[in-house]
Design a protein around this motif. Structure first.
Motif, PDB file in Angstrom:
ATOM      1  N   ILE A 271       5.037   0.331  14.107  1.00 15.44           N
ATOM      2  CA  ILE A 271       6.295  -0.129  13.471  1.00 15.44           C
ATOM      3  C   ILE A 271       6.547   0.725  12.082  1.00 15.44           C
ATOM      4  O   ILE A 271       7.140   0.120  11.148  1.00 15.44           O
ATOM      5  N   GLU A 272       5.788   1.821  11.869  1.00 14.15           N
ATOM      6  CA  GLU A 272       6.332   2.646  10.835  1.00 14.15           C
ATOM      7  C   GLU A 272       6.078   2.273   9.533  1.00 14.15           C
ATOM      8  O   GLU A 272       6.962   2.520   8.503  1.00 14.15           O
ATOM      9  N   CYS A 273       5.038   1.770   9.147  1.00 14.43           N
ATOM     10  CA  CYS A 273       4.570   0.870   8.211  1.00 14.43           C
ATOM     11  C   CYS A 273       3.817   2.241   7.040  1.00 14.43           C
ATOM     12  O   CYS A 273       3.875   1.802   5.840  1.00 14.43           O
ATOM     13  N   ASP A 274       3.638   3.233   7.599  1.00 13.19           N
ATOM     14  CA  ASP A 274       3.241   4.374   6.785  1.00 13.19           C
ATOM     15  C   ASP A 274       1.673   4.025   6.446  1.00 13.19           C
ATOM     16  O   ASP A 274       1.117   4.943   5.606  1.00 13.19           O
ATOM     17  N   ALA A 275       1.015   3.051   6.781  1.00 18.39           N
ATOM     18  CA  ALA A 275      -0.438   2.813   6.268  1.00 18.39           C
ATOM     19  C   ALA A 275      -1.352   4.057   6.825  1.00 18.39           C
ATOM     20  O   ALA A 275      -2.105   4.501   5.926  1.00 18.39           O
ATOM     21  N   CYS A 276      -1.013   4.432   7.611  1.00 17.65           N
ATOM     22  CA  CYS A 276      -2.067   5.505   8.380  1.00 17.65           C
ATOM     23  C   CYS A 276      -1.752   6.915   7.375  1.00 17.65           C
ATOM     24  O   CYS A 276      -2.635   7.554   6.979  1.00 17.65           O
ATOM     25  N   ILE A 277      -0.415   7.149   7.183  1.00 14.93           N
ATOM     26  CA  ILE A 277      -0.142   8.252   6.505  1.00 14.93           C
ATOM     27  C   ILE A 277      -0.805   8.148   4.993  1.00 14.93           C
ATOM     28  O   ILE A 277      -1.320   9.148   4.399  1.00 14.93           O
ATOM     29  N   ASP A 278      -0.449   6.902   4.516  1.00 13.06           N
ATOM     30  CA  ASP A 278      -1.086   6.839   3.185  1.00 13.06           C
ATOM     31  C   ASP A 278      -2.636   7.078   3.030  1.00 13.06           C
ATOM     32  O   ASP A 278      -3.157   7.345   1.839  1.00 13.06           O
ATOM     33  N   ILE A 279      -3.243   6.458   3.922  1.00  4.90           N
ATOM     34  CA  ILE A 279      -4.755   6.722   3.911  1.00  4.90           C
ATOM     35  C   ILE A 279      -5.349   8.041   4.141  1.00  4.90           C
ATOM     36  O   ILE A 279      -6.393   8.132   3.580  1.00  4.90           O
ATOM     37  N   CYS A 280      -4.677   8.452   5.078  1.00  3.04           N
ATOM     38  CA  CYS A 280      -5.260   9.927   5.502  1.00  3.04           C
ATOM     39  C   CYS A 280      -5.845  10.608   4.230  1.00  3.04           C
ATOM     40  O   CYS A 280      -4.877  11.236   3.239  1.00  3.04           O
ATOM     41  N   PRO A 281      -7.104  10.928   4.108  1.00  4.87           N
ATOM     42  CA  PRO A 281      -7.822  11.829   3.032  1.00  4.87           C
ATOM     43  C   PRO A 281      -7.210  13.116   3.232  1.00  4.87           C
ATOM     44  O   PRO A 281      -7.471  13.812   2.044  1.00  4.87           O
ATOM     45  N   THR A 282      -6.926  13.742   4.246  1.00  4.22           N
ATOM     46  CA  THR A 282      -6.544  15.108   4.178  1.00  4.22           C
ATOM     47  C   THR A 282      -5.103  15.085   4.578  1.00  4.22           C
ATOM     48  O   THR A 282      -4.627  16.433   4.843  1.00  4.22           O
ATOM     49  N   ARG A 283      -4.410  14.419   4.365  1.00  5.68           N
ATOM     50  CA  ARG A 283      -2.770  14.193   4.347  1.00  5.68           C
ATOM     51  C   ARG A 283      -2.467  14.872   5.973  1.00  5.68           C
ATOM     52  O   ARG A 283      -1.428  15.750   6.125  1.00  5.68           O
ATOM     53  N   CYS A 284      -3.106  14.433   6.907  1.00  2.00           N
ATOM     54  CA  CYS A 284      -2.833  15.189   8.493  1.00  2.00           C
ATOM     55  C   CYS A 284      -1.460  14.611   8.917  1.00  2.00           C
ATOM     56  O   CYS A 284      -0.993  14.995   9.974  1.00  2.00           O
ATOM     57  N   LEU A 285      -1.179  13.349   8.652  1.00  4.11           N
ATOM     58  CA  LEU A 285      -0.080  12.645   9.401  1.00  4.11           C
ATOM     59  C   LEU A 285       1.214  12.457   8.641  1.00  4.11           C
ATOM     60  O   LEU A 285       1.216  12.517   7.300  1.00  4.11           O
ATOM     61  N   THR A 286       2.280  12.570   9.405  1.00  2.48           N
ATOM     62  CA  THR A 286       3.653  12.552   8.847  1.00  2.48           C
ATOM     63  C   THR A 286       4.447  11.910  10.054  1.00  2.48           C
ATOM     64  O   THR A 286       4.350  12.118  11.045  1.00  2.48           O
ATOM     65  N   ILE A 287       5.381  10.912   9.454  1.00  2.00           N
ATOM     66  CA  ILE A 287       6.458  10.473  10.358  1.00  2.00           C
ATOM     67  C   ILE A 287       8.014  11.381  10.075  1.00  2.00           C
ATOM     68  O   ILE A 287       8.033  11.091   8.699  1.00  2.00           O
ATOM     69  N   VAL A 288       8.327  11.875  10.911  1.00  2.00           N
ATOM     70  CA  VAL A 288       9.577  12.720  10.210  1.00  2.00           C
ATOM     71  C   VAL A 288      10.396  12.831  11.580  1.00  2.00           C
ATOM     72  O   VAL A 288      10.366  12.505  12.617  1.00  2.00           O
TER      73      VAL A 288
ATOM     74  N   ASP B 165       0.787  -1.373   0.040  1.00  2.00           N
ATOM     75  CA  ASP B 165      -0.029   0.020   0.016  1.00  2.00           C
ATOM     76  C   ASP B 165       0.789   1.321   0.074  1.00  2.00           C
ATOM     77  O   ASP B 165       0.610   2.255  -0.570  1.00  2.00           O
ATOM     78  N   SER B 166       1.920   1.164   0.685  1.00  2.00           N
ATOM     79  CA  SER B 166       2.876   2.192   0.549  1.00  2.00           C
ATOM     80  C   SER B 166       3.655   2.751  -0.629  1.00  2.00           C
ATOM     81  O   SER B 166       3.563   3.721  -1.027  1.00  2.00           O
ATOM     82  N   ILE B 167       3.904   1.573  -1.274  1.00  2.00           N
ATOM     83  CA  ILE B 167       4.276   1.756  -2.857  1.00  2.00           C
ATOM     84  C   ILE B 167       3.156   2.142  -3.687  1.00  2.00           C
ATOM     85  O   ILE B 167       3.510   3.218  -4.564  1.00  2.00           O
ATOM     86  N   THR B 168       1.911   1.925  -3.395  1.00  5.58           N
ATOM     87  CA  THR B 168       1.039   2.603  -4.232  1.00  5.58           C
ATOM     88  C   THR B 168       0.831   3.894  -3.923  1.00  5.58           C
ATOM     89  O   THR B 168       0.786   4.648  -4.906  1.00  5.58           O
TER      90      THR B 168
END
Ligand SMILES: Cc1cc2nc3c(=O)[nH]c(=O)nc-3n(C[C@H](O)[C@H](O)[C@H](O)COP(=O)(O)OP(=O)(O)OC[C@H]3O[C@@H](n4cnc5c(N)ncnc54)[C@H](O)[C@@H]3O)c2cc1C
Ligand SMILES: Cc1ncc(C[n+]2csc(CCOP(=O)(O)OP(=O)(O)O)c2C)c(N)n1
Ligand code: SF4
Ligand code: SF4
Ligand code: SF4
Ligand SMILES: [Mg+2]
Lengths: 351, 600
Positions: free
Chosen positions: B501-518, A40-43
């Protein structure tokens, strides 16, 4: 998977690209993969890259085989063309499509099973033809879709979820690709979009076969202790060799981009790649050196990432075959069809 | 940045923009959800706990919650928070059993409240259940203050007012109508344990221009005139009326004029529209009734002929502005005479305390208003408290209510020998909204429906009588849609850093791009480095502690989070959870820890 669709909110601050599109316009359907899947991240990285390159979605084509990874084209670029082929056969379908129309941007998505097991032959021959496409391997070391059997990229000693240990040697797609003349070889990690997005952009702009092997953890079947393709393991052994910055054709190279040990590569369309070498003596245009570097570090247990090799000067399939520049569907009938006389002449050559 | 301290109730409270914006901290998303579930009575009671007058406020509140509603940032228009309150009020059942009661056993303390406006009524509401003997002195023959005397009945029906006031008075308040307090000294001498001054800001400003005295018969001071109309001392006005001023009082004056026989009503403004004080919706309602709003006219004199007002002379103004829209210079372009029969002055109100002697230990400042502490509401004489318009000048009903709550806390403390300056803390409760794998105890799917418009009485009907309520209230079809527009900002995104686990799933799904891991950085730098730049500085950034694998941090820009739950649904480890936040508000004699909890 989620029950609700990702809300289509168009809020005032939404950034737009040169085409006036927002990132949301490059998305696809709601993913049905497991929550936390690297695919999903690659997507998301593909969506971002296409948005940032301002590619018109209807001038792109997505191709895939079978596997969780191969399902992902449904989750991005819903306005693009697409072909979800059979297991391991994506490269052939891409070859056909590209032969008929070389004006589309081809994005192939495959898995380590789809590419390195059943599809290995297809993959190798697409590389040999230098087919102009981006070929992403979403590499998780297992057959995710069929519940986590070891794939051909599983490392010796890697443990499956239930405990058995893999004892067959892995096929490394990067070494393989280098050895058979691939003109763009890169490795990355689904958890590092800062590296992955510029790589995808460069790969799309590369004329020829651009392969990116992306480590993409399978949260459900291969993210446990003992796995060599988990988030944690990948992060601990991650070793970027080169960072690529993609600079579009008309844009100046900024001074902060120019700092450090740099290698600039001019791409076919005039855009440039700035390669920041982490290993000081690394030369991404030297195939033998790349092969050596990769083999040495692999033996030490490092996962080397970045743009490992690039060759902008080799002819692509159309050049090699001297096939028409224009898509077949735009050729006038008379040109496309040799007519009875033409056909007789051709046949006469074989008599 | 330091990791965000989400144990301080203020953090999540601020995320609920409407509740934070409401002076009385009404649990808006809580009551909207109750309406959505058809639980109107509970919705009404949840409102009443905070704002005391849901039926009144559901019609005429100044609604500071709406401009700050998150929905207004996500699209354009806020949720119709105010008018949904009215839905709860209109559809509720009998609530006698649910209302607070005064105990048989009194606590032996006596308090006096001056004025029966919303501020005093709130004090009574909070102190009666604690056993106080409460005496309210009111100059008028009816209670309600400006809500009764000035807010016209076509906006606020008398029955609604009567009913909600009765809920308080019927607890056994000693309401002394027609009894103006003429001397503070005398009141002090009666030996009350505490006194509350809720006498309002009763003086309307005059406009001393040439002709003022000669034309006095046809020049009216807005708030006095509205009062005369409300108490039926005045029932007509001339055909052509000029209203001077463009605040909310002016809007009530022009619309009232139309109902007393005026045909041609002009609201005269000195400045251009962007400087008007009236709320956008009040202007809209007046213009809908064909009131003409005339800008850039500065009053010069009243024109009198044969001892009678025949018109007003104005300077026609022009202005220049700087880049930020401020006026940099003004110019008089000429003179205009506008004929009229009556003029109503609606240019402001002031406090006045002729009845408070200046040697009682109650200090007044240089503008001759009492010195009042902003958190205790106590004047300079211990035991005498102020609230509502009497405290800091004219505001509105919901502020009067909040002043009343705060003053009641102080009075209770004062009567029990406690330090009034020590304010009770707010509390909170968080409980997960998770019901199943992807099921939540709230309606998490975003509904793109645009704001519904409250239907109004036909323009041909509404002028027939003064007290015909113009707004008809939402229909069931409308409010069932409108409730879905609420984003449930009280269902908070709660993060546990050690699970990520820093998989980014939440970041990718957020419809308004609220989230970031930095990588962590100072706030200013972080704001520029997020998935989408966090440009709204009024909205907080949530920053986690260091994440286990890389030591980076999870950052959430609260600005346009839809509270859609997708981050929590996508998270493989449960690092994100959606949790219902309930603010616990302290009231007199009721610390936040024992506060009633929202039932939603
Ligand atoms: C025309 C107009 C329209 C308004 N519209 C709105 C609106 O739509 N929404 C909104 O939220 N707010 C509105 N307001 C403001 C709102 O009405 C006031 O802010 C609010 O009523 C103030 O409440 P209060 O309790 O402080 O005092 P008041 O409501 O002013 O009540 C004070 C009471 O004290 C009595 N009193 C005064 N002196 C004495 C004395 N010496 N002894 C005994 N009794 C005394 C008065 O008779 C009065 O009844 C409006 C105001 C005006 C003028
Ligand atoms: C011809 C054929 N053989 C076998 C299968 C069963 N099969 C489905 S997906 C898959 C492996 C997929 O693995 P990979 O490409 O790594 O994808 P992943 O699910 O891990 O992303 C297999 C063997 C099939 N669908 N078709
Ligand atoms: S969307 Fe709902 S909860 Fe959020 S600020 Fe608006 S009314 Fe309040
Ligand atoms: S709830 Fe989560 S996914 Fe939804 S908008 Fe807020 S942060 Fe983004
Ligand atoms: S989905 Fe969960 S585990 Fe993955 S990055 Fe977000 S919070 Fe962390
Ligand atoms: Mg796989």
């Amino acid at each position: 998977m989620s029950y609700i669709a990702k809300p289509k909110v168009v809020h005032p601050g939404l950034p737009r690209n040169e085409l006036g599109l927002s990132m949301r316009d490059y998305e696809g359907g709601m993913s049905t993969l497991c929550a936390g899947c690297g695919h999903d991240s690659i997507t998301a990285a593909l969506v971002q890259a296409a948005f940032e390159l301002s590619l018109p979605p209807h001038r792109m084509a997505k191709l895939s085989g079978i596997g969780c990874s191969s399902k992902t084209p449904a989750y991005f670029l819903s306005a693009s063309h697409g072909f979800n082929s059979v297991h391991g056969r994506m490269a052939s379908v891409a070859t056909g499509a590209n032969a008929a129309n070389n004006e589309l941007v081809y994005v192939g998505v495959s898995g380590d099973g789809d590419t390195l097991s059943i599809g290995l032959g297809q993959f190798c021959h697409a590389i040999r033809r230098n087919l102009n496409m981006l070929y992403i391997i979403e590499n998780n070391g297992v057959y995710g879709l069929t519940k986590g059997q070891f794939s051909a990229s599983a490392d010796i000693g890697s443990k499956a979820k239930k405990g058995e240990v893999n004892r067959q040697p892995p096929i490394d797609p990067c070494l393989l690709a280098l050895s058979i003349g691939c003109t763009f070889v890169a490795r990355s990690f689904s958890g590092d979009k800062e590296q992955l997005v510029p790589l995808i952009k460069a790969a799309i702009r590369h004329r020829g076969f651009a392969m990116i092997d992306v480590i993409s953890p399978c949260v459900t079947f291969n993210n446990h202790e003992g796995s060599t393709k988990s988030y944690d393991f990948t992060r601990r052994h991650y070793q970027p060799a080169v960072y690529a910055d993609y600079v579009p054709p008309a844009q100046e190279i900024r001074s902060e981009q120019a700092a450090g040990s740099l290698q600039a590569v001019t791409m076919h369309d005039g855009s440039r790649l700035l390669l920041h070498k982490v290993g000081a003596d690394y030369d991404a245009t030297d195939r033998l050196a790349a092969f050596g570097y990769l083999s040495r570090h692999q033996a030490e247990g490092a996962i080397v990432t970045g743009l490992l090799y690039i060759d902008e000067n080799s002819p692509d399939m159309h050049e090699l075959q001297a096939t028409p520049e224009r898509p077949l569907n735009s050729l006038p009938y008379a040109e496309l069809h040799p007519g009875q006389k033409g056909l007789d002449a051709i046949q006469a050559r074989f008599r | 940045m330091q990791p965000t301290d989400t144990r301080n109730p203020d953090y999540f409270h601020k995320v609920v923009d409407c509740q934070w914006g409401c002076p009385a901290h009404t649990d808006v998303p809580g009551y909207i959800r109750l309406i959505a579930q058809g639980r109107y009575t509970e919705s009404y009671m949840l409102n009443r706990q905070a704002n005391v007058f849901p039926g009144i406020l559901g019609r005429v509140c100044d609604r500071p919650c709406e401009p700050v509603c998150r929905r207004a940032r996500v699209e354009e228009k806020p949720v119709a928070i105010c008018r949904l309150k009215r839905v709860a009020s209109d559809l509720r059942d009998e609530i006698d059993e649910l209302l607070p009661k005064a105990p048989q056993q009194k606590n032996g303390k006596r308090v006096a409240l001056v004025g029966a406006g919303p501020a005093s009524l709130t004090v009574a509401n909070d102190l009666m259940p604690l056993g106080y003997e409460v005496v309210i002195y009111e100059a008028q023959a009816v209670p309600g203050g400006l809500m009764r005397s000035n807010i016209p009945s076509f906006r606020l029906p008398v029955e609604v007012l009567d009913e909600e006031i009765a809920m308080i008075i019927d607890m056994g308040v000693d309401l002394r109508l027609g009894t103006p307090v003429k001397s503070m000294k005398a009141l002090l001498a009666e030996g009350y344990d505490a006194i509350f001054v809720g006498s309002g800001a009763p003086r309307g400003k005059d406009l001393r221009l040439p002709g003022r005295d000669e034309a006095a018969a046809n020049i009216h001071i807005g708030i006095d005139w509205l009062e005369s109309v409300a108490f039926e001392h005045v029932d007509k006005i001339g055909e052509r009326v000029l209203i001077i001023g463009v605040g909310n009082t002016a809007m009530d004056c022009c619309r009232t004029s139309l109902r007393l026989g005026a045909r041609d009503v002009k609201v005269m403004a000195r400045k251009p529209r962007q400087f008007f004080k009236a709320s956008a919706w009040e202007l809209e309602d007046a213009e809908e009734e064909n009131v003409e709003i005339v800008v850039n006219h500065s009053p010069k004199s009243f024109v009198v002929e044969g001892g009678r007002l025949v018109g007003m002379l104005f300077d026609k103004m022009s202005y220049e502005f700087d880049a930020s829209g401020r006026i940099t210079s003004e110019k008089i372009e000429g003179e205009v005479l506008i004929p009229c029969d009556d003029v109503v002055l609606a240019i402001g109100q002031e406090n006045a305390f002729p009845w408070i002697e200046r040697d009682t230990g109650i200090e007044f400042d240089k503008w001759d208003v009492p010195v009042v502490d902003k958190s205790t509401y106590q004047g300079t004489r211990p035991g005498v408290f102020f609230g509502g318009d009497a405290a800091f000048g004219p505001k509105n009903i919901i502020w009067s209510v909040e002043h009343g709550h705060q003053a009641a806390i102080s009075m209770h403390k004062h009567c029990h020998g406690e330090d009034v300056a020590e304010r009770p803390a707010y509390g909170m409760n968080l409980s997960t909204a998770k019901m199943g794998i992807h099921e939540w105890s709230y309606s998490n799917d975003y509904d793109g429906t645009p704001r519904r418009v409250v239907p109004q009485m036909d323009l041909r009907e509404r002028f027939k009588k003064l007290d015909l309520e113009v707004e008809l209230g939402f229909s069931a079809e409308q409010f069932t849609k409108e409730v879905e527009r609420c984003l449930n900002c009280d269902v908070q995104t709660v993060f546990t850093d050690k699970l990520c686990i820093e998989c980014d799933a939440c970041i990718d799904i957020c419809p308004t791009r609220c989230l970031t891991i930095v990588p962590n950085a100072p706030e200013e730098e972080l704001r520029g480095k997020l998935s989408a730049p966090a440009e709204n500085l009024e909205q907080a950034l949530f920053v986690s502690g260091p994440l286990p694998q890389t030591g980076r941090v999870m950052v959430k820009d609260e600005n346009i989070c839809l509270h859609c739950s997708l981050c929590a649904e996508r998270c493989p480890t449960g690092a994100w959870d959606m949790q219902k936040f309930t603010l616990k508000v302290p009231y007199a004699g009721k610390p936040a820890t024992t506060g009633t909890e929202s039932t939603s």
